[in-house]
Design a protein around this motif. Structure first.
Motif, short mmCIF file in Angstrom:
data_model
loop_
_atom_site.label_atom_id
_atom_site.label_comp_id
_atom_site.label_asym_id
_atom_site.label_seq_id
_atom_site.Cartn_x
_atom_site.Cartn_y
_atom_site.Cartn_z
N ILE A 40 55.10 53.58 19.81
CA ILE A 40 56.14 52.63 19.39
C ILE A 40 55.57 51.64 18.37
O ILE A 40 56.20 51.32 17.36
CB ILE A 40 56.75 51.91 20.61
CG1 ILE A 40 57.60 52.92 21.42
CG2 ILE A 40 57.62 50.72 20.19
CD1 ILE A 40 58.14 52.40 22.74
N ALA A 41 54.33 51.19 18.61
CA ALA A 41 53.69 50.28 17.66
C ALA A 41 53.55 50.92 16.29
O ALA A 41 53.68 50.26 15.25
CB ALA A 41 52.31 49.86 18.19
N GLY A 64 62.62 49.95 20.50
CA GLY A 64 61.51 50.90 20.34
C GLY A 64 61.69 52.08 21.26
O GLY A 64 62.06 51.91 22.44
N PHE A 65 61.46 53.28 20.74
CA PHE A 65 61.65 54.48 21.55
C PHE A 65 60.55 55.48 21.22
O PHE A 65 60.22 55.70 20.04
CB PHE A 65 63.02 55.11 21.25
CG PHE A 65 63.40 56.23 22.17
CD1 PHE A 65 63.77 55.97 23.49
CD2 PHE A 65 63.39 57.55 21.75
CE1 PHE A 65 64.12 56.99 24.35
CE2 PHE A 65 63.74 58.58 22.60
CZ PHE A 65 64.11 58.30 23.91
N ALA A 117 61.53 50.25 24.70
CA ALA A 117 60.94 48.92 24.57
C ALA A 117 61.80 48.02 23.71
O ALA A 117 62.59 48.48 22.87
CB ALA A 117 59.55 49.03 23.95
N ARG A 118 61.63 46.72 23.94
CA ARG A 118 62.20 45.71 23.05
C ARG A 118 61.08 45.23 22.15
O ARG A 118 60.03 44.79 22.64
CB ARG A 118 62.76 44.53 23.87
CG ARG A 118 63.32 43.40 23.00
CD ARG A 118 63.80 42.22 23.80
NE ARG A 118 65.04 42.51 24.51
CZ ARG A 118 65.14 42.64 25.84
NH1 ARG A 118 64.07 42.47 26.60
NH2 ARG A 118 66.29 42.93 26.42
N CYS A 119 61.29 45.33 20.86
CA CYS A 119 60.26 44.92 19.90
C CYS A 119 60.75 43.67 19.20
O CYS A 119 61.83 43.68 18.57
CB CYS A 119 60.01 46.01 18.86
SG CYS A 119 59.66 47.63 19.57
N GLN A 176 57.80 44.78 24.33
CA GLN A 176 58.03 44.62 25.77
C GLN A 176 58.58 45.94 26.32
O GLN A 176 59.68 46.36 25.95
CB GLN A 176 59.03 43.48 26.00
CG GLN A 176 59.30 43.22 27.45
CD GLN A 176 60.56 42.35 27.64
OE1 GLN A 176 61.20 41.91 26.69
NE2 GLN A 176 60.90 42.12 28.90
N VAL A 177 57.80 46.57 27.19
CA VAL A 177 58.23 47.86 27.76
C VAL A 177 59.36 47.62 28.75
O VAL A 177 59.26 46.79 29.66
CB VAL A 177 57.05 48.56 28.47
CG1 VAL A 177 57.52 49.88 29.09
CG2 VAL A 177 55.91 48.83 27.47
#
Ligand code: FE2
Length: 577
Positions: free
Chosen positions: A132-133, A146-147, A161-163, A169-170
């Motif tokens: 995701i990063a 984020g996926f 995730a929330r980016c 944040q997973v």
């Protein structure tokens, strides 16, 4: 500040180097050691990163690794305890991973230096957070959903995730054995494609099939409140084999994923060299159809948790460009940023950027503008390679080179196009490409007969200049890394017949002048000559990793029936050699 990112002892081992938050250079080891999907330690890639940065390994401040064997340990232990027959295998795998853990010793050994001179701080990052990063921190966004999804990584197959700002944040994980990647791999194996990385091929077979088995396949792969579940009786139990086996030479082999239940349901599996039957095509159709259903379900769930329009995505399954092309109409997301190296080589960039942004809390001043992060070669080096190969060639200025190349393409020649820095990720995007006319009905057969020898059902891809995309395709969201498949407009299908797949789609690369001026101008020159702002673009290779060095390109030109090679400012013709 120099950060080295690594993917090691995992398929598509790689290294990336970032300086003050900017990715300077990134490369998969396979491009250097010529072993496809190499899964050992990326010694050559690390050295190439250091050379590109003009640095020594002792200059590196941080090393970040996109794997954390301690992540999700409780889930692993719970699974192993519930399946005592697999406990031994679990312990053996864990022991092997521990042996590969001393990165200082591995680097000192690989680079032949003193471990005492290494002053870097080491960071381990869970596999899917690194995926995701690799998308979010390369995107231009400060907020995104984020996926990540693939076969597996650190015991997880899917992550949401929330980016936001410097935080990823997973929100949710899907743990093994439930895996969309394993589902896809299992059916590919069942219909005779059992090599690591074959999934992308079978995606091209799906549109030849019909809706015969979707209901049955949906029983294997069910959506659920927790995302999705596999019906495990169709799969070999996880832990009864290693799923993906890394051989001593660093190559990757897949163990059999399907159980006898598949044979009971669908008959005997197809042998690799047997004819492809309607049954196989229909299974490919159902596989892609059900995969997409679950994918859109997961994205819709993610959007409820993170109600934004931006989707940052990576993981091996994110290379499913057919699903990617449909998500704008099937989910609430309106913009995607998909890492060009969505597979595991991308972990190197993800781990490095995560260290810079999330661990060290440094401000963002980097957006990945293009995928040209690999090596380039001076004209003098290219010329000496041409001489060593004994080739006759001419040196041309920019405009005459473009004009001569498009003249050859316009009459049906196949041209090797080797320019600038090599692409990062599995797609050739106009620097290590073979280019040809997209509108000649025979071109797919010509390419296959002379060079590529690919399966008959696999389409070739179009590169289109970005301003003309909506004239030719039914969607205008850019696809700079060839990661979206869109319908070709009915009135353009004949013009693009060599890149028009059986379902009237194309896996396009939208080319902007800002990203690749030379390739953009080549397509523009072709348009001036033929009226078509599109080139057929396939990777510069023949049954091998994409060429990296000039000598590899020249060798490929000489051993195949390629008509010409444009390599830097030099042009060599087969007819003169
Ligand atoms: Fe992965």
């Amino acid at each position: 500040m120099l950060i080295l990112g690594l993917n090691m002892f995992h398929a598509d081992a790689s290294a990336a180097i970032i300086q003050d938050g900017e990715v300077l250079f990134a490369i998969a080891e396979e491009r250097l050691n010529r072993i496809k999907h190499y899964a050992g330690f990326p010694t050559l890639a690390i050295q190439a990163c250091l050379d590109a940065a003009g640095a020594k390994i002792s200059d590196i401040d941080h090393v970040a690794i996109g794997q954390d064997t301690d992540a999700n340990l409780s889930e692993k232990v719970r699974y192993a305890m519930a399946n005592p027959a697999k406990l031994l295998n679990f312990i053996r795998l864990r022991k092997r991973k521990q042996e590969m853990k001393d990165v200082r010793a591995l680097i000192a050994d690989g680079l032949d230096c003193d471990a005492q001179s290494l002053r870097f701080q080491e960071h381990r990052l869970e596999h899917h957070i690194a995926h995701i990063a690799s998308a979010y921190y390369c995107s231009p966004w400060e907020k995104a959903a984020g996926f990540s999804y693939d076969g597996s990584g650190d015991f997880v197959s899917t992550m949401m995730a929330r980016c936001e700002g410097t935080e990823i944040q997973v929100l949710d994980r899907v743990f093994l054995p439930h895996s969309l990647g394993s589902f896809y791999t299992m059916i590919c194996e069942f219909i005779g494609y059992s090599r690591y990385g074959d999934e992308g091929k079978v995606m091209g077979l799906a549109p030849y099939g019909r809706d015969t088995y979707c209901d049955q396949i949906r029983e294997l792969l069910m959506t659920s409140n927790s995302g999705f579940e596999l019906d495990l009786k169709y799969f070999k139990p996880l832990g009864s084999n290693e799923g993906m086996q890394i051989q001593p030479d660093g190559t990757v082999a897949l163990a059999r994923h399907f159980s006898s239940q598949m044979t009971e349901m669908f008959g005997a599996p197809r042998e690799a060299d047997a004819e492809i039957t309607q049954r196989d095509m229909d299974l490919a159709y159902a596989m892609q159809y059900c995969f997409e259903e679950v994918f859109f379900h997961l994205l819709s769930e993610l959007h409820e948790k993170v109600p934004v329009e931006n989707l940052a995505m990576a993981g091996g399954c994110a290379l499913n460009s057919v699903a990617n092309g449909k998500l704008f109409t099937r989910t609430p997301f309106r913009r995607t940023w998909i890492q060009p190296a969505a597979g595991d080589e991308g972990l190197a960039i993800g781990a490095a950027l995560h260290t810079y942004r999330s661990v060290l809390k440094k401000p963002r001043d980097y957006v990945m503008q293009n995928s040209y992060l690999g090596p380039e070669f001076a004209d003098s080096r290219v010329e000496s390679s041409l001489r060593s190969a004994g080739l006759k060639y001419q040196k041309l200025e920019r405009e005459p080179l473009l004009d001569t190349v498009v003249e050859r393409i316009a009459v049906g020649d196949v041209v090797g196009w080797f320019q600038g820095r090599m692409e990062w990720g599995p797609r050739a995007l106009g620097n290590r490409s073979i280019v040809a006319h997209p509108g000649r009905p025979d071109m797919k057969d010509v390419l296959n007969a002379r060079i590529k020898r690919r399966e008959w059902f696999r389409p070739f891809a179009p590169s289109i200049i970005e301003e003309r995309q909506s004239e030719y395709f039914e969607h205008d969201h850019p696809s700079p890394f060839m990661l979206h498949v869109y319908k070709i407009r009915p009135d353009k299908r004949e013009q693009l017949c060599a890149v028009n797949h059986v379902d009237d789609t194309g896996r396009l690369q939208s080319v902007s002048r800002q990203e690749n001026p030379l390739y953009y101008d080549l397509i523009r020159a072709f348009e001036r000559k033929t009226g078509i702002p599109v080139l057929l673009n396939t990777s510069f290779n023949e049954n091998e990793p994409i060429v990296c060095k000039p000598e590899e390109a020249i060798d490929c030109f000489q051993r195949t029936r390629m008509d010409a090679i444009a390599i830097g400012p030099f042009l060599a013709l087969k007819s003169q050699n």
